[in-house]
Design a protein around this motif. Structure first.
Motif, short mmCIF file in Angstrom:
data_model
loop_
_atom_site.label_atom_id
_atom_site.label_comp_id
_atom_site.label_asym_id
_atom_site.label_seq_id
_atom_site.Cartn_x
_atom_site.Cartn_y
_atom_site.Cartn_z
N LEU A 299 31.87 2.92 49.80
CA LEU A 299 30.82 2.26 49.04
C LEU A 299 31.41 1.51 47.84
O LEU A 299 31.06 0.36 47.58
CB LEU A 299 29.79 3.29 48.56
CG LEU A 299 28.60 2.78 47.77
CD1 LEU A 299 27.70 1.92 48.66
CD2 LEU A 299 27.82 3.95 47.19
N ALA A 300 32.33 2.14 47.15
CA ALA A 300 32.94 1.54 45.97
C ALA A 300 33.69 0.25 46.31
O ALA A 300 33.68 -0.71 45.52
CB ALA A 300 33.89 2.53 45.31
N HIS B 261 32.52 -3.62 44.68
CA HIS B 261 33.85 -4.26 44.71
C HIS B 261 34.85 -3.61 43.77
O HIS B 261 35.51 -4.29 42.98
CB HIS B 261 33.74 -5.76 44.42
CG HIS B 261 32.81 -6.47 45.34
ND1 HIS B 261 33.08 -6.65 46.68
CD2 HIS B 261 31.58 -7.00 45.12
CE1 HIS B 261 32.06 -7.29 47.24
NE2 HIS B 261 31.14 -7.51 46.32
N ARG B 262 34.97 -2.29 43.85
CA ARG B 262 35.95 -1.56 43.03
C ARG B 262 37.29 -1.59 43.75
O ARG B 262 37.74 -0.60 44.29
CB ARG B 262 35.50 -0.12 42.79
CG ARG B 262 34.13 0.05 42.16
CD ARG B 262 34.04 -0.58 40.78
NE ARG B 262 32.95 -0.05 40.00
CZ ARG B 262 31.74 -0.61 39.90
NH1 ARG B 262 31.47 -1.72 40.55
NH2 ARG B 262 30.82 -0.05 39.15
N THR B 263 37.92 -2.76 43.77
CA THR B 263 39.15 -2.95 44.53
C THR B 263 40.37 -3.19 43.65
O THR B 263 41.48 -3.31 44.17
CB THR B 263 38.99 -4.14 45.50
OG1 THR B 263 38.62 -5.30 44.75
CG2 THR B 263 37.93 -3.84 46.55
N ALA C 215 43.56 -2.57 41.57
CA ALA C 215 44.59 -1.53 41.76
C ALA C 215 44.52 -0.44 40.70
O ALA C 215 44.90 0.71 40.97
CB ALA C 215 45.98 -2.17 41.77
N ASP C 216 44.04 -0.74 39.52
CA ASP C 216 43.98 0.24 38.43
C ASP C 216 42.70 1.08 38.43
O ASP C 216 42.57 2.01 37.64
CB ASP C 216 44.10 -0.47 37.07
CG ASP C 216 45.47 -1.08 36.87
OD1 ASP C 216 46.42 -0.66 37.55
OD2 ASP C 216 45.58 -2.00 36.04
N TRP C 217 41.75 0.76 39.31
CA TRP C 217 40.48 1.47 39.32
C TRP C 217 40.67 2.88 39.89
O TRP C 217 41.40 3.08 40.86
CB TRP C 217 39.45 0.72 40.19
CG TRP C 217 38.15 1.45 40.29
CD1 TRP C 217 37.11 1.38 39.43
CD2 TRP C 217 37.74 2.36 41.32
NE1 TRP C 217 36.08 2.19 39.85
CE2 TRP C 217 36.45 2.81 41.00
CE3 TRP C 217 38.35 2.85 42.47
CZ2 TRP C 217 35.75 3.71 41.80
CZ3 TRP C 217 37.66 3.76 43.26
CH2 TRP C 217 36.36 4.19 42.93
N THR C 218 40.00 3.85 39.25
CA THR C 218 39.99 5.22 39.78
C THR C 218 38.57 5.76 39.71
O THR C 218 37.77 5.35 38.86
CB THR C 218 40.91 6.17 38.98
OG1 THR C 218 40.38 6.33 37.66
CG2 THR C 218 42.34 5.64 38.93
N TRP C 219 38.28 6.71 40.57
CA TRP C 219 36.94 7.31 40.52
C TRP C 219 36.77 8.13 39.24
O TRP C 219 35.65 8.27 38.74
CB TRP C 219 36.64 8.14 41.77
CG TRP C 219 37.28 9.48 41.80
CD1 TRP C 219 38.46 9.81 42.36
CD2 TRP C 219 36.76 10.68 41.21
NE1 TRP C 219 38.71 11.15 42.16
CE2 TRP C 219 37.69 11.71 41.45
CE3 TRP C 219 35.61 10.99 40.49
CZ2 TRP C 219 37.50 13.01 41.02
CZ3 TRP C 219 35.43 12.29 40.06
CH2 TRP C 219 36.36 13.29 40.32
N GLU C 220 37.87 8.66 38.69
CA GLU C 220 37.77 9.41 37.44
C GLU C 220 37.28 8.50 36.30
O GLU C 220 36.45 8.92 35.48
CB GLU C 220 39.13 10.03 37.05
CG GLU C 220 39.61 11.11 37.99
CD GLU C 220 40.52 10.62 39.11
OE1 GLU C 220 41.19 11.46 39.72
OE2 GLU C 220 40.54 9.41 39.39
N GLN C 221 37.77 7.27 36.28
CA GLN C 221 37.28 6.30 35.29
C GLN C 221 35.81 5.99 35.54
O GLN C 221 35.03 5.87 34.59
CB GLN C 221 38.09 5.00 35.35
CG GLN C 221 39.51 5.13 34.91
CD GLN C 221 40.34 3.91 35.29
OE1 GLN C 221 40.01 3.17 36.21
NE2 GLN C 221 41.43 3.72 34.56
#
Length: 120
Positions: free
Chosen positions: A91-92, A98-100, A102-108
């Motif tokens: 989904l992300a 569009h959580r694509t 490279a620095d994105w994390t689910w913790e953030q």
């Protein structure tokens, strides 16, 4: 229960209320099973391993977020891994989130959800 029917929409409303409360509380123990149990207590029989819970969480995100807003279901995790299920990451990565990067994390993402609802 089927996605979009009256029973489903009532369960979706309740899912959103539960998740918003968990976010205000800053809960890091929001397991799928806990969500299922809270929904059942409110009269919605949604199994934590079934497809309906994934649909509810996806629809809750889409209803709560306009794409750039934090994804509400980031706070729901598997007890075994301490992370969301694979459906969350699918989904992300898709529209409208569009959580694509490279620095994105689910913790953030989870921290953004907590911050959003603590301010409300």
């Amino acid at each position: 229960m089927r996605q979009g029917d009256t029973e489903y929409l009532a369960a979706l409303d309740e899912t959103m209320e539960i998740l918003r409360r968990w976010a205000r509380e800053g809960r890091t123990d929001g397991w799928y099973k806990s969500l299922s149990e809270e929904l059942k207590a409110q009269g919605h029989n949604v199994h934590y391993r079934g497809p309906i819970i994934s649909q509810l969480l996806g629809d809750a995100c889409r209803r709560d977020s306009k794409g750039t807003d934090p994804m509400l279901s980031a706070i729901v995790i598997l007890r075994a891994t301490g992370r969301p299920a694979g459906q969350f990451f699918e989904l992300a990565n898709g529209a409208p989130f569009h959580r694509t990067h490279a620095d994105w994390t689910w913790e953030q993402e989870r921290a953004r959800v907590f911050a959003r609802y603590r301010e409300s």
